[in-house]
Write a protein that holds these residues in place. Sequence first.
Motif, PDB file in Angstrom:
ATOM      1  N   PHE A 167       0.814  -1.213   0.000  1.00 58.00           N
ATOM      2  CA  PHE A 167       0.000   0.000   0.000  1.00 58.00           C
ATOM      3  C   PHE A 167       0.842   1.256   0.000  1.00 58.00           C
ATOM      4  O   PHE A 167       0.309   2.344   0.031  1.00 58.00           O
ATOM      5  CB  PHE A 167      -0.887   0.037   1.257  1.00 58.00           C
ATOM      6  N   ILE A 211      -4.987  -5.503   4.722  1.00 56.03           N
ATOM      7  CA  ILE A 211      -5.531  -4.429   5.548  1.00 56.03           C
ATOM      8  C   ILE A 211      -5.482  -4.806   7.024  1.00 56.03           C
ATOM      9  O   ILE A 211      -5.080  -4.008   7.883  1.00 56.03           O
ATOM     10  CB  ILE A 211      -6.974  -4.101   5.123  1.00 56.03           C
ATOM     11  N   ASP A 269      -1.497   5.050  -0.084  1.00 52.17           N
ATOM     12  CA  ASP A 269      -2.335   5.530  -1.180  1.00 52.17           C
ATOM     13  C   ASP A 269      -3.762   5.776  -0.690  1.00 52.17           C
ATOM     14  O   ASP A 269      -4.326   4.981   0.065  1.00 52.17           O
ATOM     15  CB  ASP A 269      -2.335   4.500  -2.318  1.00 52.17           C
ATOM     16  N   ARG A 292      -6.565   5.397  -1.987  1.00 55.23           N
ATOM     17  CA  ARG A 292      -7.624   4.446  -2.335  1.00 55.23           C
ATOM     18  C   ARG A 292      -7.830   3.372  -1.265  1.00 55.23           C
ATOM     19  O   ARG A 292      -8.847   2.687  -1.250  1.00 55.23           O
ATOM     20  CB  ARG A 292      -7.332   3.784  -3.685  1.00 55.23           C
ATOM     21  N   HIS A 293      -6.874   3.231  -0.344  1.00 57.74           N
ATOM     22  CA  HIS A 293      -7.013   2.239   0.722  1.00 57.74           C
ATOM     23  C   HIS A 293      -7.603   2.842   2.001  1.00 57.74           C
ATOM     24  O   HIS A 293      -7.807   2.126   2.979  1.00 57.74           O
ATOM     25  CB  HIS A 293      -5.649   1.623   1.046  1.00 57.74           C
ATOM     26  N   HIS A 294      -7.870   4.141   1.962  1.00 59.86           N
ATOM     27  CA  HIS A 294      -8.309   4.835   3.172  1.00 59.86           C
ATOM     28  C   HIS A 294      -9.592   4.255   3.763  1.00 59.86           C
ATOM     29  O   HIS A 294      -9.666   3.944   4.953  1.00 59.86           O
ATOM     30  CB  HIS A 294      -8.493   6.325   2.860  1.00 59.86           C
ATOM     31  N   THR A 335     -11.026   1.408   3.418  1.00 56.41           N
ATOM     32  CA  THR A 335     -10.906   0.041   3.929  1.00 56.41           C
ATOM     33  C   THR A 335     -10.271   0.033   5.314  1.00 56.41           C
ATOM     34  O   THR A 335     -10.677  -0.734   6.191  1.00 56.41           O
ATOM     35  CB  THR A 335     -10.054  -0.811   2.969  1.00 56.41           C
ATOM     36  N   ILE A 336      -9.275   0.887   5.516  1.00 52.76           N
ATOM     37  CA  ILE A 336      -8.618   0.980   6.825  1.00 52.76           C
ATOM     38  C   ILE A 336      -9.609   1.481   7.880  1.00 52.76           C
ATOM     39  O   ILE A 336      -9.719   0.907   8.971  1.00 52.76           O
ATOM     40  CB  ILE A 336      -7.397   1.918   6.743  1.00 52.76           C
TER      41      ILE A 336
END
Length: 311
Positions: free
Chosen positions: A134, A161, A207, A209-211, A213-214
């Motif tokens: 990530f 994640i 990145d 785009r993973h926000h 999901t976290i």
Amino acid sequence: MAVINGKVAAQPLEPETVEQARERVARERREAEAFAARYGLEFVDLTRFRIENDLFRRIPFELMLRYGFIPEEQLDGRISVVMADPSDVLKIDEMEMLLGQPIEAKVGVRSAIEEILQKSESAQRVLDEASEDFRIQLVQEDEEGEEVLSIDRISADTSPIIKLVDSTMFNAIQRRASDIHIETRDTEVIIKYRIDGVLYQAMEPIDKRHHQTIISRLKVMSELDIAEKRIPQDGRFKLRLKGRTIDFRVSIMPSVHGEDCVIRILDKESMSEEFKNLRLDILGFDEETLRKLRKFIREPYGMVLVTGPTG
């Protein structure tokens, strides 16, 4: 003493008691301080030592392990390291050649150096591996309704994640952080630790785009509404690490770029152990301030305010 087939059997070693461990640590410290004084070197107290991650990453861990040192600080044209025995001139010469710069050696307790190397390498290694996918471990609940967190469980987890979130918390505990900040920006997510009241970036930016999901993972752990993104939410969860239970208070707040999150780490059992023998006279107050403080505490009315940054 047991005799088996005419031979004396080795007796199993008795586990070290807490009192014996304290005596051993005190003895090792006295020996290290005496060693430093004998050679005119600086002694470094490693009980609250914090490694600089950038410096740690630049030096191969195998090198630190082989020569038994911890990089303390990058100075102007030289590097400061903490070792148990800096008197070995040949070893110092080899280290300077391998590091490519002069060394300023300081003295530390050997067992403390080994413990820091073990903790820092394992925790940071897992964190780095988790963040690679990530440009970045709650596990299954046990019968007591608590989560169990460990390096082995983090390494074994296949979800990137979950691995990221749990290794971030594990590393924060290892570094004695009081808070974890997850800040959302225009194109990236920044994770920071608050250590001794100061915020430090924990890893490379993630990145954007993973926000979500976290944040969703943290909401699930805290039993919050993952569909609600417009209002603040507060929750909590617990983890068990090395036999002690640690509370996490989660606060999620909407922002311009998405939801931000702050996690407060409440390691009550560790604090109780550390502060068991805490007294006013060892907090560093000068005599005049200490005298005034004791006087005010004994007053029958009023209050004494202790203020400052959190963490």
